[in-house]
Scaffold this motif. Sequence first.
Motif, short mmCIF file in Angstrom:
data_model
loop_
_atom_site.label_atom_id
_atom_site.label_comp_id
_atom_site.label_asym_id
_atom_site.label_seq_id
_atom_site.Cartn_x
_atom_site.Cartn_y
_atom_site.Cartn_z
N VAL A 80 0.85 -1.18 0.00
CA VAL A 80 0.00 0.00 0.00
C VAL A 80 0.89 1.24 0.00
CG1 VAL A 80 -1.73 1.28 1.31
CG2 VAL A 80 -1.86 -1.21 1.18
N GLY A 81 0.54 2.20 -0.85
CA GLY A 81 1.29 3.44 -0.94
C GLY A 81 2.29 3.47 -2.08
N SER A 82 2.55 2.33 -2.71
CA SER A 82 3.50 2.28 -3.82
C SER A 82 2.90 2.96 -5.05
CB SER A 82 3.83 0.83 -4.19
OG SER A 82 4.45 0.18 -3.13
N ARG A 83 3.72 3.71 -5.74
CA ARG A 83 3.29 4.33 -7.00
C ARG A 83 3.60 3.35 -8.13
NH1 ARG A 83 5.69 10.23 -7.20
NH2 ARG A 83 4.49 10.16 -9.12
N ILE A 84 2.59 3.08 -8.96
CA ILE A 84 2.72 2.05 -10.00
C ILE A 84 2.19 2.56 -11.34
CG2 ILE A 84 2.70 0.05 -8.48
CD1 ILE A 84 -0.42 0.85 -10.26
N VAL A 85 2.49 1.79 -12.39
CA VAL A 85 1.96 2.01 -13.73
C VAL A 85 1.33 0.70 -14.18
CG1 VAL A 85 2.51 2.66 -16.10
CG2 VAL A 85 3.80 3.66 -14.21
N ARG B 265 -1.49 5.29 -7.31
CA ARG B 265 -0.92 4.84 -6.04
C ARG B 265 -1.82 3.74 -5.49
NH1 ARG B 265 2.56 7.79 -3.02
NH2 ARG B 265 2.00 9.64 -4.20
N ILE B 266 -1.23 2.70 -4.95
CA ILE B 266 -2.01 1.59 -4.40
C ILE B 266 -2.69 2.04 -3.12
CG2 ILE B 266 -1.90 -0.73 -3.44
CD1 ILE B 266 0.42 -1.31 -5.31
N ALA B 267 -4.02 1.95 -3.10
CA ALA B 267 -4.80 2.34 -1.92
C ALA B 267 -5.10 1.13 -1.04
CB ALA B 267 -6.10 3.02 -2.35
N GLN B 268 -5.43 0.00 -1.66
CA GLN B 268 -5.75 -1.23 -0.92
C GLN B 268 -5.29 -2.43 -1.73
OE1 GLN B 268 -10.01 -1.00 -0.56
NE2 GLN B 268 -9.85 -0.64 1.65
N ILE C 180 -6.41 -5.20 -6.78
CA ILE C 180 -5.79 -4.05 -6.12
C ILE C 180 -6.63 -2.82 -6.43
CG2 ILE C 180 -3.77 -2.54 -6.18
CD1 ILE C 180 -2.05 -4.92 -6.69
N ILE C 181 -6.83 -1.97 -5.43
CA ILE C 181 -7.52 -0.71 -5.65
C ILE C 181 -6.46 0.38 -5.79
CG2 ILE C 181 -9.09 1.00 -4.68
CD1 ILE C 181 -10.64 -1.29 -3.43
N ILE C 182 -6.51 1.06 -6.94
CA ILE C 182 -5.53 2.08 -7.26
C ILE C 182 -6.20 3.45 -7.20
CG2 ILE C 182 -3.97 2.96 -9.03
CD1 ILE C 182 -3.74 0.09 -10.03
N GLU C 183 -5.55 4.37 -6.52
CA GLU C 183 -6.04 5.74 -6.43
C GLU C 183 -5.37 6.56 -7.52
OE1 GLU C 183 -6.39 9.28 -3.11
OE2 GLU C 183 -5.49 7.38 -2.58
N THR C 184 -6.18 7.13 -8.40
CA THR C 184 -5.68 7.97 -9.48
C THR C 184 -6.25 9.37 -9.31
OG1 THR C 184 -7.50 7.44 -10.96
CG2 THR C 184 -5.59 6.00 -11.05
N LEU C 185 -5.92 10.27 -10.21
CA LEU C 185 -6.47 11.63 -10.15
C LEU C 185 -7.97 11.64 -10.41
CD1 LEU C 185 -3.68 13.60 -12.03
CD2 LEU C 185 -4.11 13.52 -9.58
N SER C 186 -8.48 10.63 -11.10
CA SER C 186 -9.91 10.58 -11.41
C SER C 186 -10.71 9.78 -10.37
CB SER C 186 -10.13 9.97 -12.79
OG SER C 186 -9.64 8.66 -12.82
N GLY C 187 -10.07 9.22 -9.38
CA GLY C 187 -10.77 8.46 -8.35
C GLY C 187 -10.09 7.13 -8.10
#
Length: 109
Positions: free
Chosen positions: A53-58, A66-69, A75-82
């Motif tokens: 959690v917290g790692s920045r990925i592509v 960024r990995i949120a969960q 995996i749930i990824i947090e992006t600028l769009s949600g």
Amino acid sequence: MIAIFLQAAAPESSLMPTMLMMGLMFVGFYFLMIRPQMKKSKQEKNFQSELKVGSRIVTTSGMHGRIAQILEDGIIIETLSGKLKFEKAAISRDFTQQRFPDAATDDKK
């Protein structure tokens, strides 16, 4: 003329050179194609198991986040769009500062 070739006796040669050549081809395919693919697959599995959690990925589609969960099935990824849910196999690489420096952190004076 064709009748002459059809009546000609087959050459009596050994199968050893043919078998040796096929064996060399298999060994060549193994070292040039199969082994590198297995090594790459092993590296990808190792990378995906070390995600935290917290790692920045592509992702493989090019989405940055960024990995949120981390869940069992994805995996749930947090992006600028949600927040978006992806499979672990969709994570392509780590988004490190060495490979992708942020424009905001550059000191251009």
